[in-house]
Motif scaffolding. Structure first.
Motif, PDB file in Angstrom:
ATOM      1  N   UNK A 268     -36.619  38.141  86.318  1.00 39.35           N
ATOM      2  CA  UNK A 268     -36.705  37.694  84.926  1.00 39.35           C
ATOM      3  C   UNK A 268     -37.304  36.298  84.788  1.00 39.35           C
ATOM      4  N   UNK A 269     -36.922  35.392  85.680  1.00 41.03           N
ATOM      5  CA  UNK A 269     -37.412  34.016  85.567  1.00 41.03           C
ATOM      6  C   UNK A 269     -38.920  33.929  85.735  1.00 41.03           C
ATOM      7  N   UNK A 270     -39.500  34.898  86.462  1.00 39.72           N
ATOM      8  CA  UNK A 270     -40.946  34.909  86.674  1.00 39.72           C
ATOM      9  C   UNK A 270     -41.659  35.875  85.734  1.00 39.72           C
ATOM     10  N   UNK A 271     -40.936  36.418  84.753  1.00 45.63           N
ATOM     11  CA  UNK A 271     -41.551  37.341  83.814  1.00 45.63           C
ATOM     12  C   UNK A 271     -41.753  38.729  84.367  1.00 45.63           C
ATOM     13  N   UNK A 272     -41.022  39.089  85.424  1.00 46.23           N
ATOM     14  CA  UNK A 272     -41.143  40.410  86.039  1.00 46.23           C
ATOM     15  C   UNK A 272     -39.983  41.281  85.561  1.00 46.23           C
TER      16      UNK A 272
END
Length: 208
Positions: A153-157
């Motif tokens: 989530x933190x990397x937009x995945x």
């Protein structure tokens, strides 16, 4: 039955948007989350920030399911007898996902399952200990197997990678958000059948 120590099970609240890769008018955030781009993101340096690369690179995405190409990642024990035993025990289906044909050369210790219009579920066996798995890490128990989650989530995945940490080899399962509990449950059953449980071996907490 899923028992939780502290970290919640993926609840599928972040579904992968349905976008068109040929639409040049897309906003950057939408384009980043296209299925093929998402899979590439899992494969490339973003995952290095969480200490391990778990690649799930699609060779193509069509309405009709086809072979999948998986990128190589460091997996020093992928050719071990333990990984061979696990691959033999894996089911043909994980819920609605069906075992995928993989494009040659197939990285050792890998398997994948796919479904229309969604990212695949990818398993990798024989990896190094995850970089973030230390004595303070929260674990989730799924049908007797202890898993450590690394969220994208933190990397937009829109996916999480779950590491089985209580077996003779480390096993990673990359699961797209919205996949439901079946992938973890079915793979946990295969792990229980194929590999004996052992004491976990986390890294010391940083600073201790």
């Amino acid at each position: 039955m899923i028992e939780s120590d502290s970290s919640p099970e993926p609840d599928g609240t972040a579904d992968i948007p349905d976008t068109d890769a040929t639409d040049t008018e897309q906003a950057p955030d939408e384009e980043r989350r296209h299925p093929a781009l998402l899979a590439t993101a899992i494969a490339l340096p973003v995952a290095l920030l969480i200490g391990i690369v778990v690649a799930a690179v699609l060779i193509d995405r069509k309405p009709v399911l086809g072979p999948l190409a998986l990128g190589p990642v460091p997996a020093p024990n992928a050719e071990s007898a333990e990984c061979a035993d696990l691959l033999t025990a894996l089911p043909e289906k994980l819920g609605d996902y069906t075992r995928a044909e993989l494009v040659e050369p197939v990285p050792a210790g890998t398997a994948a399952w796919q479904i229309d219009e969604a990212e695949p579920v990818v398993l990798r066996c024989g990896l190094d200990r995850p970089g973030e798995f230390d004595a303070a890490a929260a674990l989730q128990v799924v049908d007797g197997v202890q898993w450590f989650e690394v969220s994208g989530a933190a990397e937009g995945i829109a996916a999480s990678t779950w590491f089985a940490v209580d077996r003779p080899v480390y096993v990673a399962l990359t699961v797209p958000n919205g996949s439901g509990p079946s992938p973890l449950q079915e793979v946990s059953a295969a792990l229980t059948e194929a590999l004996p449980q052992q004491q976990i071996d986390p890294a010391p907490v940083s600073g201790n």
